[in-house]
Design a protein around this motif. Structure first.
Motif, PDB file in Angstrom:
ATOM      1  N   GLY A   1      -1.131  26.503   1.450  1.00  0.00           N
ATOM      2  CA  GLY A   1      -1.006  27.984   1.384  1.00  0.00           C
ATOM      3  C   GLY A   1       0.234  28.297   1.380  1.00  0.00           C
ATOM      4  N   CYS A   2       0.520  29.098   0.458  1.00  0.00           N
ATOM      5  CA  CYS A   2       1.829  29.582  -0.124  1.00  0.00           C
ATOM      6  C   CYS A   2       1.705  31.154  -0.217  1.00  0.00           C
ATOM      7  CB  CYS A   2       2.631  29.025  -1.057  1.00  0.00           C
ATOM      8  SG  CYS A   2       2.909  27.008  -0.648  1.00  0.00           S
ATOM      9  N   ALA A   3       3.176  31.760   0.386  1.00  0.00           N
ATOM     10  CA  ALA A   3       3.109  33.065  -0.101  1.00  0.00           C
ATOM     11  C   ALA A   3       4.067  33.429  -1.263  1.00  0.00           C
ATOM     12  CB  ALA A   3       3.708  34.042   0.982  1.00  0.00           C
ATOM     13  N   GLY A   4       4.022  34.148  -2.031  1.00  0.00           N
ATOM     14  CA  GLY A   4       4.849  34.223  -3.309  1.00  0.00           C
ATOM     15  C   GLY A   4       5.007  35.731  -3.595  1.00  0.00           C
ATOM     16  N   GLU A   5       6.411  36.195  -4.008  1.00  0.00           N
ATOM     17  CA  GLU A   5       6.566  37.737  -4.272  1.00  0.00           C
ATOM     18  C   GLU A   5       6.786  37.657  -5.829  1.00  0.00           C
ATOM     19  OE1 GLU A   5      10.382  38.672  -2.304  1.00  0.00           O
ATOM     20  OE2 GLU A   5       9.555  38.027  -0.363  1.00  0.00           O
ATOM     21  N   ALA A   6       5.900  38.507  -6.238  1.00  0.00           N
ATOM     22  CA  ALA A   6       6.034  38.598  -7.804  1.00  0.00           C
ATOM     23  C   ALA A   6       7.029  39.608  -8.240  1.00  0.00           C
ATOM     24  CB  ALA A   6       4.319  39.458  -7.977  1.00  0.00           C
ATOM     25  N   LEU A   7       7.548  39.469  -9.521  1.00  0.00           N
ATOM     26  CA  LEU A   7       8.443  40.115  -9.887  1.00  0.00           C
ATOM     27  C   LEU A   7       7.948  41.260 -10.739  1.00  0.00           C
ATOM     28  CD1 LEU A   7      10.925  37.439 -10.842  1.00  0.00           C
ATOM     29  CD2 LEU A   7      10.858  38.713  -8.866  1.00  0.00           C
ATOM     30  N   GLY A   8       6.964  41.316 -10.918  1.00  0.00           N
ATOM     31  CA  GLY A   8       6.078  42.625 -11.761  1.00  0.00           C
ATOM     32  C   GLY A   8       4.741  42.160 -11.572  1.00  0.00           C
ATOM     33  N   ARG A   9       3.858  43.355 -12.241  1.00  0.00           N
ATOM     34  CA  ARG A   9       2.313  43.370 -12.220  1.00  0.00           C
ATOM     35  C   ARG A   9       1.799  43.042 -13.346  1.00  0.00           C
ATOM     36  NH1 ARG A   9       0.138  47.444  -7.456  1.00  0.00           N
ATOM     37  NH2 ARG A   9       2.013  47.292  -5.899  1.00  0.00           N
ATOM     38  N   GLU A  10       2.487  42.834 -14.581  1.00  0.00           N
ATOM     39  CA  GLU A  10       1.663  42.801 -15.655  1.00  0.00           C
ATOM     40  C   GLU A  10       0.883  41.537 -15.939  1.00  0.00           C
ATOM     41  OE1 GLU A  10       2.725  42.586 -20.613  1.00  0.00           O
ATOM     42  OE2 GLU A  10       4.392  43.388 -19.188  1.00  0.00           O
ATOM     43  N   ILE A  11      -0.217  41.679 -16.262  1.00  0.00           N
ATOM     44  CA  ILE A  11      -0.906  40.357 -16.326  1.00  0.00           C
ATOM     45  C   ILE A  11      -1.460  39.874 -17.562  1.00  0.00           C
ATOM     46  CG2 ILE A  11      -3.415  39.381 -15.725  1.00  0.00           C
ATOM     47  CD1 ILE A  11      -3.137  41.071 -13.010  1.00  0.00           C
TER      48      ILE A  11
ATOM     49  N   VAL B   1       9.379  32.031  -2.687  1.00  0.00           N
ATOM     50  CA  VAL B   1       8.299  31.350  -2.433  1.00  0.00           C
ATOM     51  C   VAL B   1       8.270  30.918  -1.012  1.00  0.00           C
ATOM     52  CG1 VAL B   1       6.596  29.596  -2.642  1.00  0.00           C
ATOM     53  CG2 VAL B   1       7.279  30.714  -4.549  1.00  0.00           C
ATOM     54  N   SER B   2       7.181  30.926  -0.008  1.00  0.00           N
ATOM     55  CA  SER B   2       7.270  30.473   1.605  1.00  0.00           C
ATOM     56  C   SER B   2       5.887  29.692   1.590  1.00  0.00           C
ATOM     57  CB  SER B   2       7.675  31.502   2.389  1.00  0.00           C
ATOM     58  OG  SER B   2       6.797  32.612   2.481  1.00  0.00           O
ATOM     59  N   TYR B   3       5.969  28.778   2.615  1.00  0.00           N
ATOM     60  CA  TYR B   3       4.892  28.087   3.173  1.00  0.00           C
ATOM     61  C   TYR B   3       4.344  28.804   4.113  1.00  0.00           C
ATOM     62  CZ  TYR B   3       2.145  24.647   5.620  1.00  0.00           C
ATOM     63  OH  TYR B   3       1.199  23.888   6.124  1.00  0.00           O
ATOM     64  N   LEU B   4       2.963  28.542   4.116  1.00  0.00           N
ATOM     65  CA  LEU B   4       2.193  29.339   5.251  1.00  0.00           C
ATOM     66  C   LEU B   4       1.288  28.235   6.341  1.00  0.00           C
ATOM     67  CD1 LEU B   4       0.982  32.637   3.359  1.00  0.00           C
ATOM     68  CD2 LEU B   4       2.678  32.447   4.954  1.00  0.00           C
ATOM     69  N   SER B   5       0.661  27.850   5.615  1.00  0.00           N
ATOM     70  CA  SER B   5      -0.378  26.945   6.303  1.00  0.00           C
ATOM     71  C   SER B   5      -1.207  25.873   5.258  1.00  0.00           C
ATOM     72  CB  SER B   5      -1.671  27.607   6.668  1.00  0.00           C
ATOM     73  OG  SER B   5      -2.230  27.048   7.444  1.00  0.00           O
TER      74      SER B   5
END
Length: 334
Positions: free
Chosen positions: A273-283, A256-260
């Motif tokens: 506002g943060c960016a996050g990298e998902a570890l998968g796409r199952e919802i 996770v990283s901060y954006l604005s």
């Protein structure tokens, strides 16, 4: 993020001149000076310069692009200095104050319009200049100048806090406005209270070339936005991003990283506002949290922003969700 402070409501260069808030003589001199201008607020709606009737007739989508300011000698603000909020000194060197007139009851007021997802109603006071009216800030925020947007957001948030925090949280007695609107003081136990800002994370969660978006019940058909949620006590922004995403959609998030950030005066939040990298796409949807969540490819999101997607509408212009998605599409997040 290179474009961070270009988000609506932020980075206008307003001098809040906080050192003057506890200087009654200086504030009185500013109020009475020729460079003072006052913004009226009614139920959170700022007074705006309305488009001409001719312009409205030719384009039903036209919205106000500027706030309407009055001078301190206007009858509407006679004797109102004590209850005014000092907003600061604008870039033109003029002192800016705001006065709340929510006690005014317009004739034939349609309360249902005020409660709608989009409040398109305008309230025109008979004693104010022709061509002005009170307009919902969310409707006009993307059209205002950066300075007008910050001033209106500040006035709306501070008065919203006064309306919801009129009693001392320590002893329950009615508190009094102090420091030009930036404090409330309890006359019973001397406790001091300051404007509240609620931290909220809003997440640009991606996996490969796709972004995760969701919708809440009651939103207009086809409207999706980034996931968001309040930060809990004792929680970091990063932890809040992971927790809220997992709670709402079941998607696990790694880095996770901060954006604005964006002040969001509806009623008084600060959006991180943060960016996050998902570890998968199952919802796995939690229906108590949201109504739906989907992955949208970059190409499809470009179609959304072009207004050509058959099923999805873009987030409201001026909101940080729109800002972050726009920068994601333009590859200007770094």
């Amino acid at each position: 993020m290179r474009q961070a402070e270009q988000v609506t409501f932020g980075g206008s260069g307003l001098d809040r001149a906080a050192h003057l808030r506890d200087d009654p003589a200086a504030l009185a001199a500013l109020w009475e000076g020729g460079n003072c201008r006052i913004l009226l607020i009614w139920r959170g709606k700022p007074l705006c310069a309305l488009p001409s009737e001719v312009a409205v007739a030719s384009d039903s989508a036209i919205v106000p692009e500027a706030l309407a300011w009055i001078r301190p000698d206007h009858p509407m603000v006679t004797g109102a200095a004590a209850g005014a909020v000092f907003l600061g000194i604008c870039t033109a060197g003029r002192a800016r104050f705001s006065v709340d007139i929510s006690d005014w009851q317009p004739d034939n007021l349609d309360d249902t319009a005020l409660l709608g997802f989009v409040d398109s109603s305008e309230q025109r006071h008979p004693d104010l200049p022709q061509g002005t009216g009170f307009v919902e800030l969310r409707r006009i925020m993307a059209q205002l100048s950066r300075e007008d947007a910050e001033l209106a957001a500040t006035a709306r948030a501070v008065f919203g806090w006064h309306h919801s925090h009129g009693y001392c949280a320590c002893c329950g007695a009615k508190s009094d406005m102090a420091q030009a609107g930036w404090q409330r003081v309890c006359p019973s136990c001397d406790a001091a209270h300051f404007p509240r800002t609620d931290p909220v994370v809003i997440m640009l969660i991606t996996h490969g070339d796709a972004v995760l978006v969701g919708r809440s019940p009651g939103w207009p058909e086809g409207m999706y936005s980034l996931l968001a949620g309040f930060v809990e006590p004792g929680e970091t922004l990063e932890a809040a991003v992971r927790r809220e995403t997992a709670e709402e959609t079941g998607v696990e998030v790694g880095a996770v990283s901060y954006l604005s950030s964006q002040p969001w005066p509806f009623p008084m939040s600060l959006m991180f506002g943060c960016a996050g990298e998902a570890l998968g796409r199952e919802i796995t949807i939690d229906p108590k949290e949201i109504e739906d969540a989907i992955w949208v490819s970059r190409q499809d999101m470009m179609t959304v922003f072009e207004g050509e997607h058959p099923d999805i509408r873009q987030p409201r212009k001026g909101a940080i969700a729109h800002f972050l998605l726009q920068n994601w599409l333009a590859d200007t997040l770094d």
